[in-house]
Write a protein that holds these residues in place. Structure first.
Motif, mmCIF file in Angstrom:
data_model
loop_
_atom_site.group_PDB
_atom_site.id
_atom_site.type_symbol
_atom_site.label_atom_id
_atom_site.label_comp_id
_atom_site.label_asym_id
_atom_site.label_seq_id
_atom_site.Cartn_x
_atom_site.Cartn_y
_atom_site.Cartn_z
ATOM 1 N N LEU A 1 0.825 -1.213 0.000
ATOM 2 C CA LEU A 1 0.000 0.000 0.000
ATOM 3 C C LEU A 1 0.854 1.257 0.000
ATOM 4 C CD1 LEU A 1 -2.797 -1.098 2.497
ATOM 5 C CD2 LEU A 1 -2.973 -0.892 0.012
ATOM 6 N N GLU B 1 0.929 3.840 -3.306
ATOM 7 C CA GLU B 1 0.026 4.937 -2.975
ATOM 8 C C GLU B 1 -0.029 5.963 -4.103
ATOM 9 O OE1 GLU B 1 -0.813 8.173 0.624
ATOM 10 O OE2 GLU B 1 0.994 6.912 0.658
ATOM 11 N N ARG C 1 -2.243 -0.005 -7.166
ATOM 12 C CA ARG C 1 -2.949 -0.245 -5.906
ATOM 13 C C ARG C 1 -4.345 -0.839 -6.135
ATOM 14 N NH1 ARG C 1 -3.903 3.478 -0.548
ATOM 15 N NH2 ARG C 1 -1.671 3.199 -0.332
#
Length: 372
Positions: free
Chosen positions: A297, A301, A306
């Motif tokens: 994650l 980002e 993602r």
């Protein structure tokens, strides 16, 4: 008060200031594209992308999708990272194709190594819409960036952005195909741009190179076989017969674009948004497979990767590790990763909490047993 013939050149100037590469205008009558769309859906070539069928032919009817629409402003934006060597002697296409010869290296499609293009284009399309509204007064509009049932390639081709290549992507003589597309549906009539002629000639390079033969005929793609679909859109197990063909591609596939002669003219982006993020290019599979969910994650980002989630990320890498392991045990090169390291990485997730990951890890380890 702006007249439509004066407005379009002004919109093009504003768009360049916002980082767009080209602006065109298309009409809303796409009826000629409806039979092809209906046939493609009827044959199930969209696979698990149920949203493509959910809206039926509304994809080809802009005025039904957004009532009041009478013109569509199309935009394209080059996305090659700014440092990409686009001229000889280090042609970027050759450098990218060379990654395929390093099985231990994970390949992420060029477009996905930077910021999520949906966010970049949508924000700038909205800014462009605001400038138009400020000039002409109240404007009924809606912006799209691969985010709704829009026939964006059809609209782009009709508005002079390029022609449809045999791989189904839009090709431009000055920019190849390495660009994103976006649209603004508007309720004001604008003069339509002239379409351009096709320039593929007799070339079939994109069809010939496709690892899974997903381009089943010129301008005909079976998404269910496409590696981009398998690694991004498809949520379940990857078909067994296609896994060996995926090689070390873990998010998307650029092969049909890398081999295209027109992409020697591809242009680098003027925006920093699409620069490669550290950790997503040139990384070893064993390193990427070790990411826990928090690391995944953090490293993805604001980027497009993602959206597939940690589970599918691991699924994709497990397949690539299996292919690298097979290359290593058959006497080939695994791109700097030896068989021992590949086995250790796979064994680290034999008991993963995800059944999907466990099954793909088991398959990958079986590539070792099949050849040892």
């Amino acid at each position: 008060m702006w007249c439509s013939s004066q407005l379009v050149p002004q919109v093009q100037e504003w768009a360049r200031e916002l980082g767009f590469s080209q602006i065109g205008v298309a009409g809303v009558d796409l009826s000629a594209a409806e039979p092809g769309l209906a046939a493609w859906l009827a044959q199930g070539f969209h696979g698990d992308m149920h949203y493509m069928a959910a809206h039926g032919l509304k994809r080809a009817r802009p005025a039904e999708l957004v009532p009041g629409t009478v013109s569509v402003i199309t935009a394209r934006m080059d996305y090659l990272p700014r440092h990409t060597p686009v001229r000889a002697p280090q042609a970027w296409q050759a450098l990218e194709l060379a990654r395929l010869a390093r099985p231990g290296e994970g390949i992420v499609s060029v477009y996905a190594r930077g910021r999520d293009y949906h966010k970049v284009l949508r924000t700038r399309l909205q800014a462009l819409s605001d400038r138009i509204a400020a000039a002409v007064g109240p404007l009924g509009h809606r912006v799209f960036t691969d985010s709704a049932p829009v026939l964006e390639c059809e609209l782009a081709a009709r508005s002079g952005q390029g022609w449809r290549g045999r791989h189904t992507l839009v090709l431009n003589r000055e920019a190849g195909s390495m660009f994103f597309l976006g649209e603004i549906y508007v309720d004001i009539a604008l003069p339509e741009s002239e379409p351009v002629t096709a320039h593929c000639g007799s070339c079939t390079a994109c069809i010939d190179i496709c690892p899974t033969q997903a381009i089943i005929a010129p301008h005909r793609l079976d998404a269910r076989r496409c590696i981009s679909y398998l690694t991004i859109e498809h949520a379940g197990p990857i078909p067994l017969e296609l896994r060996p063909l995926m090689g070390n591609r873990i998010y998307g596939c650029d092969d049909c674009q890398l081999i295209c002669p027109w992409n020697k003219f591809a242009q680098v982006s003027r925006l920093p948004d699409f620069d490669e993020r550290q950790g997503l290019a040139g990384q070893q599979l064993v390193h990427l497979f070790a990411w826990d969910e928090a690391t995944f994650l953090r490293m993805t980002e604001g980027g497009p990767i993602r959206r597939i989630g940690h589970e599918r990320w691991l699924r994709n890498i497990a397949v690539a590790l299996g292919n690298a392991l097979r290359a290593a045990v058959t006497g080939g090169d695994a791109g700097g990763a030896d068989a021992l390291a590949l086995r250790a990485a796979l064994h680290s997730r034999v008991a993963d909490k995800s059944a999907l990951v466990r099954e793909h890890v088991a398959w990958a380890l079986a590539q070792d047993a099949a050849w040892s």
